[in-house]
Every structure is written in C-alpha cells, then in structure tokens.
Scaffold this active site. Sequence first.
Site, mmCIF file in Angstrom:
data_model
loop_
_atom_site.group_PDB
_atom_site.id
_atom_site.type_symbol
_atom_site.label_atom_id
_atom_site.label_comp_id
_atom_site.label_asym_id
_atom_site.label_seq_id
_atom_site.Cartn_x
_atom_site.Cartn_y
_atom_site.Cartn_z
ATOM 1 N N LYS A 52 -75.123 -91.220 -24.823
ATOM 2 C CA LYS A 52 -75.354 -89.773 -24.830
ATOM 3 C C LYS A 52 -74.323 -89.068 -25.709
ATOM 4 C CE LYS A 52 -77.619 -90.047 -20.351
ATOM 5 N NZ LYS A 52 -77.551 -90.008 -18.885
ATOM 6 N N GLN A 96 -73.397 -88.233 -14.473
ATOM 7 C CA GLN A 96 -74.213 -89.455 -14.485
ATOM 8 C C GLN A 96 -74.500 -89.940 -13.064
ATOM 9 O OE1 GLN A 96 -75.620 -90.709 -17.195
ATOM 10 N NE2 GLN A 96 -76.534 -92.449 -16.162
ATOM 11 N N ASP A 119 -79.990 -81.660 -16.853
ATOM 12 C CA ASP A 119 -80.696 -82.751 -16.165
ATOM 13 C C ASP A 119 -81.899 -82.226 -15.386
ATOM 14 O OD1 ASP A 119 -79.905 -85.422 -16.418
ATOM 15 O OD2 ASP A 119 -78.071 -85.080 -15.263
HETATM 16 N N1 GUN Z 1 -79.065 -91.937 -14.305
HETATM 17 C C1 GUN Z 1 -80.215 -92.479 -14.742
HETATM 18 N N2 GUN Z 1 -80.949 -91.549 -15.406
HETATM 19 C C2 GUN Z 1 -80.229 -90.403 -15.378
HETATM 20 C C3 GUN Z 1 -80.464 -89.100 -15.894
HETATM 21 O O1 GUN Z 1 -81.496 -88.786 -16.507
HETATM 22 N N3 GUN Z 1 -79.475 -88.194 -15.672
HETATM 23 C C4 GUN Z 1 -78.330 -88.499 -14.981
HETATM 24 N N4 GUN Z 1 -77.433 -87.529 -14.788
HETATM 25 N N5 GUN Z 1 -78.112 -89.693 -14.479
HETATM 26 C C5 GUN Z 1 -79.043 -90.652 -14.686
#
Ligand code: GUN
Length: 292
Positions: A52, A96, A119
């Site tokens: 990311k 995350q 998110d």
């Molecule tokens: N863990 C797996 N997919 C995601 C996501 O789209 N966002 C976040 N914050 N954590 C994740």
Amino acid sequence: MTTIIDGKETSRQVLQNLHVEIEQLKQAGHTPGLAVVLVGEDPASRVYVNSKVRACEELGIYSQKWTLPTETTQDELVQLIHQLNADTRIHGILVQSPPPEHIDEQAVILNIDPRKDVDGFHPINVAKLVLEDPSGFVPCTPLGCMELLRVYGIPTQGKHAVVIGRSMIVGKPMANLLVAKNANATVTIAHSRTADLPGLCRTADILVAAVGRPGLVTADFIKPGAVVLDVGINRVEDATRPRGYRIVGDVDFASVQPVCSAITPVPGGVGPMTIAMLMSNTVKACKLACGV
Ligand code: GUN
C-alpha cells in the site's frame, strides 16, 4: 472460451487515471495523503502494508507508515488515530486488519474520522453504503470486484449473485453493492452454516467467494457459464517455492475454469484491485476535504 479477468492490467489502468488526477490536484496545491497503521508482526499484513505504501509512492500520494509493536495498547492506538485525524496532510487512515487480539478493532474504527475512513469500515460509511449515498467510502475489495465487473462489461441486472462469506470487509459490502439500484442483482449471502452450499451456488449467475478456505469452490458449485470472482488470498505450504508457500484462492481454479464464462485468477485477479481502490478512495477523501 472462458475469460480470465485480468486484475493486474485493470488495476494498472485505474492507477494510470488516478495519476493524472493526482497531478492536477497537486498543481492546485492539494497532495492526497494516506496513513497506514500496522500493529503487530503478522507477516501477511506486513506485506500488504508495504504494498500500500509502495503504491502511494509510485502515484505521488504522500504517505505515513506506522508500524507499532504487538504490545501497543488500545489507548495508544486510539491516541495515534486522533493525531492522524488532526493531521491536515492526511486524508485517509487505514488500520491493517486483523489487529492483535487484545485490540478491540471496532472501538478503534469508531475513533477514525469517517471522512478519513478510506477502508469504509466506520458505521457512518456502512450506513451510507446501505443508503446508497455516494459521499461515503466503500470497502476496497468489494469496490474492486464491482470495477472488474464494470470494465469487463459483465451485466448484473436481474442476475442471481451468491456471495459466500459475511465479513464486514468483503461479504456484506459486496452484497450491498450488488443489490444497489445501479447494479440490480438479486443477492444471496451464504456462510459456514448455509445448507447445501454447492446446490445454492449452482443457482448463481455471479459467484463471489470470500471465505478464506483454499479451494472450497469446486466445479460442482458452478452453473455452466457463471461468472466467478475469487476474493480468497490463502497461503498454503509448498516446499517447491522459495518462500515455502504459495498463494491460492477460495476457488479450485483448475476444475472451475472450464465450466464458467469468466473467472478471476489468484494471484492477479481481485488482489491488485484492492490496492487500486484504496488509492482511489484516498484521492476521493482528498477531494472531499479540499472541496474540489
Ligand atoms: N486486511 C485485509 N484486507 C483489508 C482491508 O481492505 N483493509 C484493512 N484495513 N485491513 C485488511
């Protein structure tokens, strides 16, 4: 002939368009900014967080990466969230998932400013999705799935979509997106207690697998000609690979591919779209904050 839906190429196009938009924003004095927060040592999460941040760097998005030790307290994490809420360089905040067990994830999410919740996990944004209010943020993975359907011209109206999985990250928002008035699918959400899962899935024109069970979906789940979106990213042991594992989806690609009309591979399907949509949500948050 089965179409292999190329998420890598589609994400490249999304990012290319975003790059132009980001340059225009920068020229107007607005640089989008994203903060990514990782608590703990989960190796897969570490990889995702690094991807990311790398995507931000490649696009010219300002980013902050916060890696906090496993023993970080709830209060310390919430304190950081408040700091990021107040930081005008930051338009998007991502913590995350999953955090370590002692962290109450929902309580943390409640502290994120909904306008920075790229998110789409905050209850305000969940409500906006259900209300079909476009000012909200939609979780990146289901948003990426919808973009793949759109780019590949796969119709959803009047189709029966079965979503396997009821998570707040994928299953539930995916179902909401498919049933919304701009998609008009008829949607069934299946889960671990669903009776006769293969039989139900065989009624699906569009099947979305998001359960985290490697190879769960086999050819007997598939109506001939159905479209299959595989959201699973599962590590399975493989001594022949340098890392000792390989990544597989929730769909048994080899048996399903000949039966369906289109399918996303793993890797290279839905995965790359998730990051592209995160970048897109960050640009959206910047534009909302800057009133452009
Ligand atoms: N863990 C797996 N997919 C995601 C996501 O789209 N966002 C976040 N914050 N954590 C994740």
